[in-house]
Design a protein around this motif. Structure first.
Motif, short mmCIF file in Angstrom:
data_model
loop_
_atom_site.label_atom_id
_atom_site.label_comp_id
_atom_site.label_asym_id
_atom_site.label_seq_id
_atom_site.Cartn_x
_atom_site.Cartn_y
_atom_site.Cartn_z
N HIS A 29 2.15 -9.39 -3.84
CA HIS A 29 0.73 -9.24 -3.52
C HIS A 29 0.42 -7.80 -3.12
CE1 HIS A 29 0.52 -13.82 -2.52
NE2 HIS A 29 0.46 -13.58 -3.82
N LEU A 30 1.32 -7.18 -2.37
CA LEU A 30 1.09 -5.79 -1.95
C LEU A 30 1.03 -4.86 -3.15
CD1 LEU A 30 0.89 -3.54 0.15
CD2 LEU A 30 3.39 -3.53 0.27
N VAL A 31 1.98 -5.00 -4.06
CA VAL A 31 1.99 -4.15 -5.25
C VAL A 31 0.73 -4.38 -6.08
CG1 VAL A 31 3.18 -3.69 -7.43
CG2 VAL A 31 4.50 -3.98 -5.33
N GLU A 32 0.33 -5.65 -6.22
CA GLU A 32 -0.87 -5.96 -6.99
C GLU A 32 -2.11 -5.35 -6.34
OE1 GLU A 32 -3.34 -9.88 -8.64
OE2 GLU A 32 -1.38 -10.10 -7.67
N ASP A 33 -2.20 -5.43 -5.00
CA ASP A 33 -3.35 -4.85 -4.30
C ASP A 33 -3.39 -3.33 -4.45
OD1 ASP A 33 -4.19 -7.32 -3.52
OD2 ASP A 33 -3.38 -7.19 -1.48
N VAL A 34 -2.23 -2.69 -4.31
CA VAL A 34 -2.18 -1.22 -4.42
C VAL A 34 -2.57 -0.79 -5.83
CG1 VAL A 34 -0.64 0.77 -4.39
CG2 VAL A 34 -0.49 -0.93 -2.58
N LEU A 35 -2.06 -1.47 -6.84
CA LEU A 35 -2.39 -1.12 -8.22
C LEU A 35 -3.88 -1.33 -8.48
CD1 LEU A 35 0.62 -2.60 -10.23
CD2 LEU A 35 0.13 -0.21 -9.76
N GLU A 44 -12.19 0.80 4.91
CA GLU A 44 -11.25 1.82 4.49
C GLU A 44 -9.90 1.18 4.16
OE1 GLU A 44 -10.85 4.82 7.43
OE2 GLU A 44 -13.02 5.24 7.55
N LYS A 45 -9.22 1.76 3.18
CA LYS A 45 -7.92 1.19 2.79
C LYS A 45 -6.90 1.41 3.90
CE LYS A 45 -6.56 5.32 0.16
NZ LYS A 45 -6.18 5.84 -1.16
N PHE A 46 -6.07 0.40 4.12
CA PHE A 46 -5.00 0.35 5.11
C PHE A 46 -5.50 0.31 6.55
CE2 PHE A 46 -2.59 2.30 1.53
CZ PHE A 46 -1.63 1.30 1.39
N TYR A 47 -6.83 0.25 6.75
CA TYR A 47 -7.32 0.24 8.13
C TYR A 47 -7.29 -1.19 8.67
CZ TYR A 47 -10.15 0.82 12.28
OH TYR A 47 -10.59 0.83 13.58
N ARG A 48 -6.71 -1.36 9.86
CA ARG A 48 -6.70 -2.64 10.55
C ARG A 48 -7.07 -2.40 12.02
NH1 ARG A 48 -2.01 -6.38 10.31
NH2 ARG A 48 -3.64 -7.97 10.25
N LEU A 106 1.33 7.35 1.72
CA LEU A 106 2.78 7.21 1.63
C LEU A 106 3.34 6.55 2.90
CD1 LEU A 106 3.83 10.62 0.01
CD2 LEU A 106 3.78 8.37 -1.05
N TYR A 107 2.77 6.89 4.06
CA TYR A 107 3.24 6.28 5.30
C TYR A 107 2.98 4.77 5.30
CZ TYR A 107 3.17 4.77 10.17
OH TYR A 107 3.38 4.08 11.32
N GLU A 152 4.72 -0.87 4.73
CA GLU A 152 4.49 -2.22 4.22
C GLU A 152 5.63 -2.69 3.33
OE1 GLU A 152 2.26 -4.27 5.07
OE2 GLU A 152 1.14 -2.91 6.36
N LEU A 153 6.29 -1.76 2.61
CA LEU A 153 7.42 -2.14 1.76
C LEU A 153 8.68 -2.38 2.58
CD1 LEU A 153 6.95 0.30 -1.26
CD2 LEU A 153 6.70 -2.16 -1.32
#
Length: 624
Positions: free
Chosen positions: A448-454, A566-570, A400-401, A406-407
């Motif tokens: 693109h963000l919504v598509e990646d999350v889905l 890992e997801k969201f890891y940068r 959620l964070y 990102e949104l």
């Protein structure tokens, strides 16, 4: 006789300071049979959390849909106006060139325009306001005589061959393009929302089903120690709750047998009976099979009994814990509520305790409950390993964070530039164009963000179905390299593709594999400085194909390589943080490779570039 899982009407218990609890009226039973009743279960996971997350998810998707729809309508309307103006000017030029023809000749000339489904009519209006010529599309060629999207009218000045004004040309166009595009967008977003909610519902139901047996056991034990239920068989669970319920019911059956055996031989005192129940070998074996730790303490709050699970969670042998003071087993902050509950002869609140300071340490939930005795000499400490629950909560909070962050950034940019465009004193054409470009760019970023999350959500919950088919990797790689040539040229990066003379087709999902390759090639270009090089290669062996993407970019440190998928890891370095990204591309790539029965590896050194290697079997569809 009432079977396991059946419940009876409730009644209210009087007195003794306990809260009102559910109790059941006994049914008529054959002689010698104990009534089987069951305490109603509490919800293991509050529905409030599930609803809150669903509302946040739907609200985010609806917000993105609204912004994208507004931008699409404006873009299509602008394009339609520009197209109409260009067509009006073209027709005016045509009339200027062919003004010497009669009306029939002009009707025939413009009849060729009937193939354009949007053009409805052409009129030539002279300087005196009278109509000098009119052409209208025949009704038989008009698919929509009355377009639902309305009609767009555009005019252009008509001049004589000597340059003098000679009236205007007015054309009418259908405006159904905007509504069609908007309908397609709304349909796609509605499908995305439905898929997201279905995936979330599956996860929620699975977590709830796994937590129900433990909640039922805790609820039944509380009912027993408070006197709500005194018959052990009344605390049995429904067999539908699975293996944990079976173990619990076996434990109750052994307790009943031991109680009956003890009652048939002697009638000991209350203290002697309690000690006997907890020292019998068969009872110890049943308690050791429970998935929760059980610790019995005396009036001095010292351990008198601990089952095998409790000893393992405390990190000691069971015999070494006997006689230990509860306050010495935990930190002061953890032990205080347990000792206060024992001192005041009440139930303690649940306390979460980490077994050590190590990152991999387990999290144990502790709760002190009064036993069957009337004083402080019969207390039970229950210990439940909730590590997976805590990790799930932490993962949900991190998700959620990250998704909120990102949104928020693109939405803030869209709002700022949209407010700039709506200022009444704003007339700078160059700034207007820049504002439109930023809004369009941020809208694409949101999409693109919504598509990646889905995509990642579908991959993680297993709702994504692979569309198996024959995939020509040589053709697919050429297409992906071609798609990324523009980005490489903008940074003056040399993008090369090395292919074998021949390579067999593989079984896989062409669309998902295209996403995988595009993510790897796009990342290589994104994190390679200007003037660098990105090499893409394909090779095969007897049973697998190998796709290698090598770059001369900034590289990845060994400690970051362990978490890069890992997801969201940068990576936290300034070089990486200055580049726009979501941290989802490699996580999606890894899940796609796993769905195809393959593997993805990384070799990298800081400052020396990175090499990603994808290994895929020829026929993953037949793998077990």
């Amino acid at each position: 006789m009432t079977t396991r899982g059946e419940t009876d009407p409730q009644r209210t218990l009087p007195g003794d300071g306990c809260a009102e609890m559910a109790q059941h009226e006994p049914r008529a039973e054959p002689p010698g049979d104990a009534p089987r009743r069951q305490v109603r279960l509490r919800h293991a996971i509050p529905e409030t959390y599930g609803v809150a997350i669903a509302v946040v998810l739907v609200a985010s998707l609806l917000g993105v849909t609204w912004v994208a729809g507004s931008m699409l309508r404006e873009r299509v309307a602008q394009a339609e106006r520009e197209f109409a103006a260009a067509m009006a000017r073209s027709i005016a030029a045509c009339l200027t060139a062919e003004r010497d023809y009669d009306d029939d000749a002009l009707q025939g000339a413009f009849g060729r325009l009937a193939t354009d489904s949007r053009l409805r009519s052409i009129r030539w209006i002279g300087l005196d306001g009278k109509e000098r010529f009119r052409w209208a599309k025949p009704a038989a060629q008009s698919a929509d005589p009355e377009p639902s999207g309305g009609v767009l009218t555009e005019t252009a000045e008509l001049r004589a061959p000597d340059g003098r004004p000679d009236g205007v040309v007015a054309i009418e166009l259908n405006r159904d393009t905007l509504r069609a595009q908007h309908t397609i967008l709304l349909g796609s977003c509605a499908a995305a929302i439905i898929v997201s909610l279905l995936g979330y519902l599956l996860i929620y139901r699975r977590l709830r089903r796994h937590a129900q047996p433990l909640a039922a056991i805790q609820n039944n034990l509380e009912s027993y120690v408070h006197g709500t239920e005194r018959e052990l068989v009344a605390l049995s669970l429904s067999d539908s709750l699975g293996q944990i319920a079976d173990c619990w019911n076996s434990f109750l059956d052994e307790m009943v047998q031991l109680r009956n055996q003890a009652g048939s031989h002697t009638a000991p005192s209350a203290d002697g009976d309690a000690i006997t129940r907890f020292e019998v070998k068969g009872l110890r074996s049943a308690l050791d099979r429970l998935p929760v730790g059980v610790v019995r303490v005396d009036a001095e709050c010292c351990v008198k009994y601990v089952n095998s699970v409790g000893a393992r969670l405390l990190g000691h042998e069971a015999d070494d814990l006997i006689g230990k003071y509860i306050g010495d087993l935990f930190d002061e902050d953890i032990a205080r509520p347990l000792l206060l509950a024992h001192q005041n002869n009440t139930k303690s609140r649940a306390v979460d305790w980490r077994t050590s300071e190590e990152p991999e340490a387990a999290t144990v939930r502790l709760q002190m409950l009064p036993g069957s005795g009337s004083g402080r000499d019969d207390y039970l400490l229950f210990m439940q390993d909730v590590t997976h629950d805590v990790q799930a909560d932490r993962a949900r909070d991190e998700f959620l964070y990250h998704i909120t962050h990102e949104l928020r950034t693109p939405l803030t940019n869209i709002q700022a530039y949209a407010e700039t465009l709506t200022r009444p004193d704003f007339d700078d054409e160059q700034t207007r164009k820049e504002s439109y470009n930023v809004i369009i760019s941020e809208t694409r970023r949101l999409s693109h963000l919504v598509e990646d999350v889905l995509s990642l959500s579908q991959l993680e919950v297993g709702s994504l179905r692979i569309q198996w088919g024959d995939v020509d990797l040589i053709r697919l790689l050429r297409s992906m390299v071609q798609d990324n040539l523009g980005a490489a040229d903008n940074k003056q990066i040399e993008l090369t593709l090395k292919l074998p003379p021949k390579a067999p087709q593989i079984r896989g999902d062409k669309h998902r594999l295209a996403v995988l390759l595009n993510n790897l090639i796009g990342n290589a270009i994104k994190y390679t400085p200007e003037g660098g090089r990105v090499d893409v290669a394909l090779s095969t062996d007897d049973s697998h194909v190998f796709v290698t993407v090598h770059d001369t970019g900034i590289g990845i440190s060994p400690e970051d390589q362990e978490r890069i998928f890992e997801k969201f890891y940068r990576v936290s370095s300034e070089e990486v943080q200055s580049i726009v990204g979501t941290g989802l591309g490699l996580a999606i790539a890894r899940e796609i490779v796993r769905l195809h029965g393959g593997d993805i590896t990384l070799q990298s050194e800081p400052g020396a570039g990175s090499t990603f290697t994808v290994k895929l079997p020829f026929n993953a569809e037949k793998l077990p």
